[in-house]
Design an enzyme around this catalytic site. Structure first.
Site, PDB file in Angstrom:
ATOM      1  N   ALA A 179       1.730 -24.260  28.799  1.00  0.00           N
ATOM      2  CA  ALA A 179       2.406 -23.667  27.647  1.00  0.00           C
ATOM      3  C   ALA A 179       3.738 -24.344  27.374  1.00  0.00           C
ATOM      4  O   ALA A 179       3.822 -25.295  26.604  1.00  0.00           O
ATOM      5  CB  ALA A 179       2.587 -22.160  27.855  1.00  0.00           C
ATOM      6  N   CYS A 180       4.813 -23.890  28.017  1.00  0.00           N
ATOM      7  CA  CYS A 180       6.155 -24.333  27.632  1.00  0.00           C
ATOM      8  C   CYS A 180       6.401 -25.809  27.917  1.00  0.00           C
ATOM      9  O   CYS A 180       7.065 -26.489  27.120  1.00  0.00           O
ATOM     10  CB  CYS A 180       7.203 -23.451  28.315  1.00  0.00           C
ATOM     11  SG  CYS A 180       7.059 -21.713  27.808  1.00  0.00           S
ATOM     12  N   VAL A 181       5.894 -26.328  29.031  1.00  0.00           N
ATOM     13  CA  VAL A 181       6.042 -27.760  29.306  1.00  0.00           C
ATOM     14  C   VAL A 181       5.238 -28.568  28.304  1.00  0.00           C
ATOM     15  O   VAL A 181       5.747 -29.510  27.679  1.00  0.00           O
ATOM     16  CB  VAL A 181       5.607 -28.086  30.750  1.00  0.00           C
ATOM     17  CG1 VAL A 181       5.489 -29.600  30.957  1.00  0.00           C
ATOM     18  CG2 VAL A 181       6.590 -27.500  31.745  1.00  0.00           C
ATOM     19  N   THR A 184       6.717 -28.477  24.793  1.00  0.00           N
ATOM     20  CA  THR A 184       7.936 -29.276  24.711  1.00  0.00           C
ATOM     21  C   THR A 184       7.615 -30.761  24.665  1.00  0.00           C
ATOM     22  O   THR A 184       8.223 -31.516  23.885  1.00  0.00           O
ATOM     23  CB  THR A 184       8.860 -28.960  25.894  1.00  0.00           C
ATOM     24  OG1 THR A 184       9.235 -27.571  25.844  1.00  0.00           O
ATOM     25  CG2 THR A 184      10.110 -29.818  25.880  1.00  0.00           C
TER      26      THR A 184
END
Length: 259
Positions: A179-181, A184
């Protein structure tokens, strides 16, 4: 519930090992196919990097929280090594965390619709859940940016900071790979920064998730490199103040191989 899951880490690691062996076989074949189709090119390292740690805060790095991730015994030392190498050359180190001010979903809230899927109400900044893990604590002058979405870019001043400081390479660590990695890294590529995902410094919660996402990132959105390779790159850089941005290379012309 979270604590009981982590009591079975040995069983988890056995499943993860078995799954990763199977995934390795699939990925080895997949890598050949993707390369033949013109994917898996290298963006390479630029000359003016920054290190960015995604959600390496207590809610993700310490046991007992709904967001807790595994393998911190590997991820934390890898982040420490990267920080030491970056700081020695004056390379910016940036920390990203996630927290919300209005935690009641019945009120107009900065959690948005995402709270209908995941327990954002547990990311209360007053509890320390969103504080960066003290084992990789920011030094004076290093940025700590709070985001509200998966990616570190939308709704924050990250892009402005990177652009103003002429950053060309973003060395990415953190959680979660799925998700967040990943989000980004995708946004970094879209915004014109060279994403380098550090293999040993990225984690998640479910077996196989890291391996799959790093494979896919390496195919399409950035380069996945070992912590040793990235530390060596940082060690060989001149001091940050003496570097200049690397121009974007033209993509090679490669036709799809006839099948």
């Amino acid at each position: 519930m979270v604590d009981s899951v982590y009591e079975s880490d040995e069983a988890y690691k056995e499943i993860e090992n078995q799954l990763e062996q199977a995934l390795d076989n699939a990925f080895n074949l997949g890598a050949q196919e993707m390369e033949g189709r013109g994917f898996k090119r290298r963006v390479g390292f630029g000359t003016r990097p920054a290190v960015i740690h995604i959600d390496m805060a207590n809610a993700w790095t310490r046991p007992g929280h709904a967001f807790t991730c595994r393998n911190m015994d590997t991820i934390i030392p890898a982040c420490q090594d990267l920080n030491a190498a970056a700081r020695a050359k004056g390379v910016p180190v940036i920390f990203i965390t996630t927290a919300y001010e209005v935690l009641n979903a019945e009120l107009p809230s900065d959690m948005g619709l995402w709270s209908q899927k995941i327990p954002l109400e547990t990311l209360d900044p007053s509890t320390g859940a969103a504080d960066i893990d003290s084992r990789i604590a920011p030094e004076p002058g290093e940025l700590v940016i709070t985001k509200k979405r998966a990616s570190a870019f939308p709704g924050t001043y990250l892009n402005q900071f990177l652009t103003a400081n002429r950053i060309d390479t973003l060395i990415v660590t953190g959680v979660t790979a799925s998700a967040c990695v990943r989000n980004t890294v995708e946004d970094a590529m879209a915004e014109g920064f060279r994403p380098i995902a550090v293999r040993e410094a990225i984690g998640d919660r479910v077996a196989g998730t890291v391996a799959w996402n790093l494979f896919d990132i390496d195919n399409k959105f950035g380069d996945v490199e070992s912590v040793g390779t990235v530390v060596e790159y940082l060690n060989n850089l001149p001091n940050f103040e003496d570097t200049v941005p690397t121009p974007t290379a033209k993509a090679p012309q490669q036709a799809l191989a006839a099948k």
